[in-house]
Design an enzyme around this catalytic site. Structure first.
Site, mmCIF file in Angstrom:
data_model
loop_
_atom_site.group_PDB
_atom_site.id
_atom_site.type_symbol
_atom_site.label_atom_id
_atom_site.label_comp_id
_atom_site.label_asym_id
_atom_site.label_seq_id
_atom_site.Cartn_x
_atom_site.Cartn_y
_atom_site.Cartn_z
ATOM 1 N N SER A 286 4.563 4.611 0.776
ATOM 2 C CA SER A 286 5.437 5.773 0.887
ATOM 3 C C SER A 286 4.732 6.985 1.480
ATOM 4 O O SER A 286 5.354 7.783 2.182
ATOM 5 C CB SER A 286 6.009 6.129 -0.489
ATOM 6 O OG SER A 286 4.957 6.355 -1.422
ATOM 7 N N ASP B 158 -5.341 2.816 -10.596
ATOM 8 C CA ASP B 158 -4.273 2.004 -10.005
ATOM 9 C C ASP B 158 -4.816 0.628 -9.612
ATOM 10 O O ASP B 158 -4.634 0.177 -8.485
ATOM 11 C CB ASP B 158 -3.709 2.729 -8.783
ATOM 12 C CG ASP B 158 -2.308 2.277 -8.410
ATOM 13 O OD1 ASP B 158 -1.641 1.655 -9.265
ATOM 14 O OD2 ASP B 158 -1.879 2.532 -7.279
ATOM 15 N N GLN C 70 0.199 4.821 5.981
ATOM 16 C CA GLN C 70 0.013 3.426 6.357
ATOM 17 C C GLN C 70 -1.387 3.224 6.901
ATOM 18 O O GLN C 70 -2.115 4.181 7.182
ATOM 19 C CB GLN C 70 1.052 3.008 7.387
ATOM 20 C CG GLN C 70 1.036 3.801 8.678
ATOM 21 C CD GLN C 70 2.272 3.531 9.515
ATOM 22 O OE1 GLN C 70 3.397 3.469 9.012
ATOM 23 N NE2 GLN C 70 2.083 3.368 10.821
#
Length: 222
Positions: free
Chosen positions: A39, A189, A42
């Site tokens: 989001s 994460d 990239q």
């Protein structure tokens, strides 16, 4: 959820705006088509003039202003809820939104991510079983991050192959334990999308926008 990649021309323009030159002037090769997209940005493959393969993380143009606008709206709505509902005030909704704002702001600054990455490389310098990509600061900015390209397989591929995963699981938990209880600085994460198994069996970590910290007192007591 997989975000559709932005057009290669936009990525090229973002690189030119952030680094001051066209990709062809900075790299021996640059792939306009992204091989991973999210989001906020990239990732593109590229090659340095010395032949080193790198991964270029490019932020989507304008995403910062869009997120700041959305967060402002959320804060207003949170204030209305706290005024109207006692339970919402007890939950400190605006405080939650403020915390989220700080977190997403850090993710949007790739210079912070680069510093996170360098800190991990230093913390794990003596642990060859866990690998972190090198940062090329001269080819990075707040919206572009140039990193060493590290080969590796997805965890799903390892599972599908039928290989013994016990060594990988051991490395994963040893790395997490070190981050939490020794370093006090941990990857926030560590899902399978941000981890790969390198060709030599090492754990390859990626994406360093969300980090956590645990102070020395808490680590000692708990």
């Amino acid at each position: 959820f997989e975000a559709p990649p932005m057009h290669g021309a936009l990525a090229r323009e973002q690189l030119r705006a952030e680094l001051g030159a066209r990709p062809e002037e900075l790299f021996a090769s640059f792939e306009s088509e992204a091989f991973a997209a999210a989001s906020l940005g990239q990732v593109h493959r590229a090659t340095l003039v010395d032949g080193t393969r790198v991964a270029l993380k490019v932020q989507r143009p304008g995403v910062r202003s869009k997120i700041e606008s959305d967060l402002g709206i959320l804060m207003v709505l949170g204030g209305w809820l706290e005024e109207a509902i006692d339970e919402a005030r007890a939950m400190d909704i605006q405080g939650v939104i403020t915390g989220f704002t700080k977190s997403i702001s850090a993710e949007l600054d790739f210079e912070i991510e680069a510093r996170n990455l360098e800190r991990f490389r230093a913390n794990f310098a003596a642990v060859p079983e866990v690998v972190f990509p090198k940062v090329y600061g001269e080819l990075s900015s707040t919206e572009v991050l140039c990193m060493e390209f590290l080969e590796g397989r997805k965890f799903s591929e390892v599972l599908d192959s039928g290989e013994d995963t016990k060594p990988l699981v051991s490395v994963y938990f040893n790395a997490a334990y070190k981050m939490l209880f020794f370093d006090g600085f941990f990857h926030g994460d560590m899902h399978q999308g941000n981890l790969k198994l390198g060709p030599d069996g090492a754990l390859v970590a990626l994406d360093f926008g969300i980090m956590g910290r645990i102070d020395a007192y808490t680590r000692r007591v708990y």
